[in-house]
Structure formats: structure tokens, C-alpha cells
Design a protein around this motif. Sequence first.
Motif, PDB file in Angstrom:
ATOM      1  N   GLU A   1     -13.354   4.385   5.864  1.00  0.00           N
ATOM      2  CA  GLU A   1     -14.107   5.703   5.579  1.00  0.00           C
ATOM      3  C   GLU A   1     -12.790   5.919   6.497  1.00  0.00           C
ATOM      4  N   LYS A   2     -12.683   5.321   7.971  1.00  0.00           N
ATOM      5  CA  LYS A   2     -11.895   5.763   9.406  1.00  0.00           C
ATOM      6  C   LYS A   2     -10.260   5.609   8.351  1.00  0.00           C
ATOM      7  N   TYR A   3      -9.700   4.536   7.502  1.00  0.00           N
ATOM      8  CA  TYR A   3      -8.477   4.789   7.094  1.00  0.00           C
ATOM      9  C   TYR A   3      -8.650   6.353   5.808  1.00  0.00           C
ATOM     10  N   ASP A   4      -9.621   6.322   5.066  1.00  0.00           N
ATOM     11  CA  ASP A   4      -8.832   6.997   4.693  1.00  0.00           C
ATOM     12  C   ASP A   4      -9.170   8.831   4.586  1.00  0.00           C
ATOM     13  N   THR A   5      -9.621   9.255   5.768  1.00  0.00           N
ATOM     14  CA  THR A   5      -9.693   9.657   6.752  1.00  0.00           C
ATOM     15  C   THR A   5      -8.377  10.435   7.376  1.00  0.00           C
ATOM     16  N   LYS A   6      -7.573   9.112   7.958  1.00  0.00           N
ATOM     17  CA  LYS A   6      -6.680   8.649   8.665  1.00  0.00           C
ATOM     18  C   LYS A   6      -5.334   8.974   7.269  1.00  0.00           C
ATOM     19  N   ILE A   7      -5.672   8.324   6.467  1.00  0.00           N
ATOM     20  CA  ILE A   7      -4.522   8.627   5.408  1.00  0.00           C
ATOM     21  C   ILE A   7      -4.906  10.044   4.754  1.00  0.00           C
ATOM     22  N   LYS A   8      -5.293  11.057   4.372  1.00  0.00           N
ATOM     23  CA  LYS A   8      -5.445  12.268   4.030  1.00  0.00           C
ATOM     24  C   LYS A   8      -4.309  13.697   5.002  1.00  0.00           C
ATOM     25  N   SER A   9      -4.994  12.429   6.097  1.00  0.00           N
ATOM     26  CA  SER A   9      -4.709  13.457   7.449  1.00  0.00           C
ATOM     27  C   SER A   9      -2.880  14.051   7.082  1.00  0.00           C
ATOM     28  N   PHE A  10      -1.995  12.826   6.262  1.00  0.00           N
ATOM     29  CA  PHE A  10      -0.549  13.085   6.346  1.00  0.00           C
ATOM     30  C   PHE A  10      -0.219  12.937   4.664  1.00  0.00           C
ATOM     31  N   LEU A  11      -1.649  13.943   3.758  1.00  0.00           N
ATOM     32  CA  LEU A  11      -1.433  14.232   2.820  1.00  0.00           C
ATOM     33  C   LEU A  11      -1.563  15.629   2.908  1.00  0.00           C
TER      34      LEU A  11
ATOM     35  N   GLU B   1       0.118  -1.256  -0.255  1.00  0.00           N
ATOM     36  CA  GLU B   1       0.122  -0.226  -0.258  1.00  0.00           C
ATOM     37  C   GLU B   1       0.885   1.411   0.663  1.00  0.00           C
ATOM     38  N   VAL B   2       2.026   1.072   0.630  1.00  0.00           N
ATOM     39  CA  VAL B   2       2.468   2.209   0.704  1.00  0.00           C
ATOM     40  C   VAL B   2       3.832   2.880  -0.570  1.00  0.00           C
ATOM     41  N   GLU B   3       4.447   1.944  -1.253  1.00  0.00           N
ATOM     42  CA  GLU B   3       4.491   1.504  -2.017  1.00  0.00           C
ATOM     43  C   GLU B   3       3.811   2.773  -3.582  1.00  0.00           C
ATOM     44  N   ARG B   4       2.226   1.314  -3.293  1.00  0.00           N
ATOM     45  CA  ARG B   4       1.604   1.900  -4.445  1.00  0.00           C
ATOM     46  C   ARG B   4       1.250   3.699  -4.218  1.00  0.00           C
ATOM     47  N   LEU B   5       0.614   3.735  -3.099  1.00  0.00           N
ATOM     48  CA  LEU B   5       0.544   5.732  -2.741  1.00  0.00           C
ATOM     49  C   LEU B   5       2.100   6.100  -2.516  1.00  0.00           C
ATOM     50  N   GLY B   6       3.114   5.634  -2.743  1.00  0.00           N
ATOM     51  CA  GLY B   6       4.015   6.411  -2.740  1.00  0.00           C
ATOM     52  C   GLY B   6       4.596   7.231  -4.202  1.00  0.00           C
ATOM     53  N   THR B   7       4.234   5.717  -5.151  1.00  0.00           N
ATOM     54  CA  THR B   7       4.387   6.226  -6.339  1.00  0.00           C
ATOM     55  C   THR B   7       3.175   7.118  -6.768  1.00  0.00           C
ATOM     56  N   ALA B   8       2.257   7.050  -5.923  1.00  0.00           N
ATOM     57  CA  ALA B   8       1.254   8.231  -7.479  1.00  0.00           C
ATOM     58  C   ALA B   8       0.628   9.243  -6.478  1.00  0.00           C
ATOM     59  N   LEU B   9       1.711   9.421  -4.882  1.00  0.00           N
ATOM     60  CA  LEU B   9       1.367  10.655  -4.333  1.00  0.00           C
ATOM     61  C   LEU B   9       2.245  11.518  -4.255  1.00  0.00           C
ATOM     62  N   SER B  10       3.919  10.615  -4.566  1.00  0.00           N
ATOM     63  CA  SER B  10       5.085  11.020  -4.199  1.00  0.00           C
ATOM     64  C   SER B  10       5.547  11.488  -2.542  1.00  0.00           C
TER      65      SER B  10
ATOM     66  N   ASN C   1       6.885  11.907   0.541  1.00  0.00           N
ATOM     67  CA  ASN C   1       7.773  11.969   1.033  1.00  0.00           C
ATOM     68  C   ASN C   1       8.024  10.558   2.737  1.00  0.00           C
ATOM     69  N   GLN C   2       9.458  10.120   2.939  1.00  0.00           N
ATOM     70  CA  GLN C   2       9.927   9.763   3.654  1.00  0.00           C
ATOM     71  C   GLN C   2       8.739   9.120   5.486  1.00  0.00           C
ATOM     72  N   SER C   3       8.651  10.697   5.734  1.00  0.00           N
ATOM     73  CA  SER C   3       8.004  10.485   6.969  1.00  0.00           C
ATOM     74  C   SER C   3       6.613  10.737   6.743  1.00  0.00           C
ATOM     75  N   GLN C   4       6.012  10.556   4.962  1.00  0.00           N
ATOM     76  CA  GLN C   4       4.557  10.658   5.077  1.00  0.00           C
ATOM     77  C   GLN C   4       4.701   8.905   4.970  1.00  0.00           C
TER      78      GLN C   4
END
Length: 128
Positions: free
Chosen positions: A94-104, A42-51, A53-56
Amino acid sequence: MKNLMLVLVVIFLSASATVAQERGNRQGAGQNRTPEERAKAEVERLGTALSLNQSQRDSIYKYSLEQTKEQQALFQQGEGDREKRMEQLRSSREKYDTKIKSFLTEDQIKKYEEAQKERTQRRQPRNE
């Protein structure tokens, strides 16, 4: 002539079985992964799609791992009210999506939402 025909049939059946086995391996590959492997993917998929950083990446990995373990526990409950479990999974997502967005960042959130819509559209035919 019969031997040649027999050899061709055996080759054809062997090739068909190999293709079917490979297709089955690819389809079930995600189902047999550990929570750690799923979180990493998941991190690899998002890392590629969203560029990211390491902290994220680190933050998303930790949260994704937590989330994946939660979902695995829900699936392992086995018997019980399927609708209730599906609702729990929806709520968890839904909770996951909300939390992920807080890192972006704002731009990453837009890209994330677009990617989620595309994934939903690709899944749609399978669910109908």
C-alpha cells in the motif's frame, strides 16, 4: 517393430520432460531475480503501460529497488508468524502504491489503478 515402438516412447518422454522443464523455468523465473532485476522489470512494465518519462523511470526505479530489498528481507526472516509477515507485506505494498502514484500524472494514475485491478483479477483464481 519393438525397436520402433521403443524409439517413439523415448522421443515422447523426452519431449514431455523438455516441455515440463521449460514450464517450470518460466514459472520460477521471477523468484530468482535480484532486487535490481526486479526493480528494472517493474520500471519497464510501468514505463510501457504508463508512458513514463526518464525522470519518472529513475524515481520509480530507486523506490522500487528500496521496496524490493525490504520485501526480500521480510521473506528471508523464514520462521515466525506468517500472518504478521503477510500483513507487513500488504502494508508495504500500500505504501509502495501511494509512493508510485506521487511520481505520476493524473492520467497515469488512472491507468496505473486500472492495471492494478487487472493484475488482482488475474491473481484471484490462483488464490482461491
